[in-house]
Design a protein around this motif. Sequence first.
Motif, PDB file in Angstrom:
ATOM      1  N   PRO A 130       0.810  -1.227   0.000  1.00  0.00           N
ATOM      2  CA  PRO A 130       0.000   0.000   0.000  1.00  0.00           C
ATOM      3  C   PRO A 130       0.838   1.271   0.000  1.00  0.00           C
ATOM      4  N   GLY A 131       2.062   1.191   0.514  1.00  0.00           N
ATOM      5  CA  GLY A 131       2.931   2.360   0.514  1.00  0.00           C
ATOM      6  C   GLY A 131       3.406   2.775  -0.858  1.00  0.00           C
ATOM      7  N   ARG A 132       3.164   1.911  -1.866  1.00  0.00           N
ATOM      8  CA  ARG A 132       3.576   2.217  -3.233  1.00  0.00           C
ATOM      9  C   ARG A 132       2.394   2.641  -4.104  1.00  0.00           C
ATOM     10  N   ILE A 133       1.286   3.029  -3.462  1.00  0.00           N
ATOM     11  CA  ILE A 133       0.106   3.520  -4.174  1.00  0.00           C
ATOM     12  C   ILE A 133       0.047   5.039  -4.043  1.00  0.00           C
ATOM     13  N   PRO A 192      -3.488   6.709   2.574  1.00  0.00           N
ATOM     14  CA  PRO A 192      -2.685   7.027   1.387  1.00  0.00           C
ATOM     15  C   PRO A 192      -1.374   7.707   1.773  1.00  0.00           C
ATOM     16  N   ALA A 193      -0.305   7.312   1.089  1.00  0.00           N
ATOM     17  CA  ALA A 193       1.001   7.909   1.361  1.00  0.00           C
ATOM     18  C   ALA A 193       1.251   9.147   0.510  1.00  0.00           C
ATOM     19  N   ARG A 194       0.661   9.189  -0.688  1.00  0.00           N
ATOM     20  CA  ARG A 194       0.894  10.292  -1.617  1.00  0.00           C
ATOM     21  C   ARG A 194      -0.374  10.601  -2.405  1.00  0.00           C
ATOM     22  N   GLN A 195      -0.501  11.864  -2.801  1.00  0.00           N
ATOM     23  CA  GLN A 195      -1.576  12.252  -3.714  1.00  0.00           C
ATOM     24  C   GLN A 195      -1.076  13.333  -4.656  1.00  0.00           C
ATOM     25  N   ILE A 196      -1.586  13.284  -5.897  1.00  0.00           N
ATOM     26  CA  ILE A 196      -1.249  14.278  -6.914  1.00  0.00           C
ATOM     27  C   ILE A 196      -2.551  14.919  -7.378  1.00  0.00           C
ATOM     28  N   LEU A 197      -2.688  16.212  -7.138  1.00  0.00           N
ATOM     29  CA  LEU A 197      -3.893  16.958  -7.503  1.00  0.00           C
ATOM     30  C   LEU A 197      -3.550  17.865  -8.684  1.00  0.00           C
ATOM     31  N   ILE A 198      -4.147  17.591  -9.829  1.00  0.00           N
ATOM     32  CA  ILE A 198      -3.840  18.327 -11.049  1.00  0.00           C
ATOM     33  C   ILE A 198      -4.967  19.326 -11.311  1.00  0.00           C
ATOM     34  N   TYR A 199      -4.618  20.616 -11.278  1.00  0.00           N
ATOM     35  CA  TYR A 199      -5.582  21.734 -11.319  1.00  0.00           C
ATOM     36  C   TYR A 199      -6.924  21.331 -10.670  1.00  0.00           C
ATOM     37  N   PRO A 200      -6.907  21.017  -9.365  1.00  0.00           N
ATOM     38  CA  PRO A 200      -8.097  20.484  -8.690  1.00  0.00           C
ATOM     39  C   PRO A 200      -9.175  21.529  -8.447  1.00  0.00           C
ATOM     40  N   ALA A 201     -10.434  21.076  -8.450  1.00  0.00           N
ATOM     41  CA  ALA A 201     -11.591  21.897  -8.062  1.00  0.00           C
ATOM     42  C   ALA A 201     -11.845  21.645  -6.578  1.00  0.00           C
ATOM     43  N   LEU A 202     -11.605  22.637  -5.737  1.00  0.00           N
ATOM     44  CA  LEU A 202     -11.627  22.416  -4.292  1.00  0.00           C
ATOM     45  C   LEU A 202     -12.564  23.346  -3.539  1.00  0.00           C
ATOM     46  N   ASN A 203     -13.117  24.338  -4.224  1.00  0.00           N
ATOM     47  CA  ASN A 203     -13.951  25.322  -3.541  1.00  0.00           C
ATOM     48  C   ASN A 203     -15.424  25.117  -3.872  1.00  0.00           C
ATOM     49  N   SER A 230      -4.912  18.141   8.911  1.00  0.00           N
ATOM     50  CA  SER A 230      -3.791  17.356   9.421  1.00  0.00           C
ATOM     51  C   SER A 230      -3.866  15.921   8.911  1.00  0.00           C
ATOM     52  N   ARG A 231      -2.734  15.230   9.007  1.00  0.00           N
ATOM     53  CA  ARG A 231      -2.640  13.808   8.659  1.00  0.00           C
ATOM     54  C   ARG A 231      -3.095  13.523   7.228  1.00  0.00           C
ATOM     55  N   GLN A 232      -2.610  14.356   6.322  1.00  0.00           N
ATOM     56  CA  GLN A 232      -2.882  14.145   4.901  1.00  0.00           C
ATOM     57  C   GLN A 232      -1.640  13.603   4.196  1.00  0.00           C
ATOM     58  N   PRO A 233      -1.813  12.961   3.044  1.00  0.00           N
ATOM     59  CA  PRO A 233      -0.660  12.369   2.358  1.00  0.00           C
ATOM     60  C   PRO A 233       0.332  13.430   1.900  1.00  0.00           C
ATOM     61  N   ARG A 234       1.550  12.998   1.615  1.00  0.00           N
ATOM     62  CA  ARG A 234       2.486  13.875   0.931  1.00  0.00           C
ATOM     63  C   ARG A 234       1.847  14.254  -0.398  1.00  0.00           C
ATOM     64  N   THR A 235       1.834  15.549  -0.703  1.00  0.00           N
ATOM     65  CA  THR A 235       0.977  16.052  -1.787  1.00  0.00           C
ATOM     66  C   THR A 235       1.744  16.874  -2.804  1.00  0.00           C
ATOM     67  N   LEU A 236       1.435  16.622  -4.072  1.00  0.00           N
ATOM     68  CA  LEU A 236       1.862  17.488  -5.161  1.00  0.00           C
ATOM     69  C   LEU A 236       0.615  18.110  -5.770  1.00  0.00           C
ATOM     70  N   ILE A 237       0.621  19.426  -5.908  1.00  0.00           N
ATOM     71  CA  ILE A 237      -0.480  20.143  -6.550  1.00  0.00           C
ATOM     72  C   ILE A 237       0.068  20.867  -7.773  1.00  0.00           C
ATOM     73  N   LEU A 238      -0.492  20.560  -8.940  1.00  0.00           N
ATOM     74  CA  LEU A 238      -0.159  21.262 -10.176  1.00  0.00           C
ATOM     75  C   LEU A 238      -1.293  22.229 -10.500  1.00  0.00           C
ATOM     76  N   THR A 239      -0.949  23.484 -10.754  1.00  0.00           N
ATOM     77  CA  THR A 239      -1.955  24.460 -11.160  1.00  0.00           C
ATOM     78  C   THR A 239      -1.572  25.033 -12.520  1.00  0.00           C
ATOM     79  N   LEU A 270       7.358  11.511  -7.438  1.00  0.00           N
ATOM     80  CA  LEU A 270       7.178  10.075  -7.199  1.00  0.00           C
ATOM     81  C   LEU A 270       8.476   9.408  -6.749  1.00  0.00           C
ATOM     82  N   LYS A 271       9.608   9.966  -7.127  1.00  0.00           N
ATOM     83  CA  LYS A 271      10.893   9.369  -6.757  1.00  0.00           C
ATOM     84  C   LYS A 271      11.379   9.823  -5.384  1.00  0.00           C
ATOM     85  N   GLU A 272      10.765  10.866  -4.839  1.00  0.00           N
ATOM     86  CA  GLU A 272      11.150  11.331  -3.506  1.00  0.00           C
ATOM     87  C   GLU A 272      10.683  10.363  -2.436  1.00  0.00           C
TER      88      GLU A 272
END
Length: 308
Positions: free
Chosen positions: A144-147, A174-185, A239-248, A305-307
């Motif tokens: 699961p750590g590789r998802i 989840p250990a990681r998440q990638i949010l690509i131009y996310p709709a959050l509001n 708090s307690r959220q995955p390591r995150t990358l956000i692309l805007t 992803l390599k970090e």
Amino acid sequence: MAINKAMKVVLKALSYGDIEVESSRQFANLKSLDPMKLFYKKYNGKIYNEGHEIPVRFYMPDEKSLENGGKGKPVLLFFHGGGWVTESVENYDRVCARMAQDTDHVVVSVEYRLAPEHRFPTGLQDCYAAAKALYSRRIMELDPGRITLAGDSAGGNLCAAVSLMARDREEFAPARQILIYPALNNDYTDHSPYASVKENGQSYLLTAKKMEQYLELYQGSPADRQNPYFAPLCEKDLSRQPRTLILTAEYDPLRDEGEEYGRRLKEAGNQVSVYQVKDALHGFFALGIKYYHVQESFQVINRFLKEE
């Protein structure tokens, strides 16, 4: 390369109009007419959410992975965009196949149910069920750590919401998440606090008006707008959220809310990277791997992803 005056005129013309569900879906479905799809390394599967069958599609990075079912490869669990109303796994075939190849990950794409036929929280529940099945090893036998969770636009919203729900329910982490131009509001009217809604909300394909219409089609009731699983920026405790990358994207009405979410995640003690793609429009990720903004994004994604 900045957007020139001629291109701005074209974009303004293309930005006109409202969201009409059926015609928008028919237009989106044109993406599925891809002559290369016969060569994509993929296979189909399914999981269940309280008796509902959710199709999932597995994209393999190479022939060997296709033969051994992705054994030994890390996984990207992907939720597609489309305002919770349009798009499909089929339409994202090229995007996910290229993502698998470029990241050397197995990409698992989820066919969650769409609004307005299935309003909030149905699509989110489908995505959560798929994530739970993957993390509990009911779909694939893997660490699961590789998802990594990932999604673009409305899929970025679903990705962030799944991470919040996973923390709250304590069923997987989840250990990681990638949010690509996310709709959050939850508000794209004149009352929006974000400058990008005012600056980019009329003439850059995705308009503030269309975002409001998407929200209206997605919500089950007006009260949903205050639900953090509907609009993750409503969550007071990040708090307690995955390591995150956000692309805007620079010319995107959603730009500022994505960057604001990154700031709030960081303030809550999470590891976060935010990267703004200059001169880019909302939706650029679906343009194909040869498009320079997509190539730039994959460079950033692969570093993330390599970090460790």
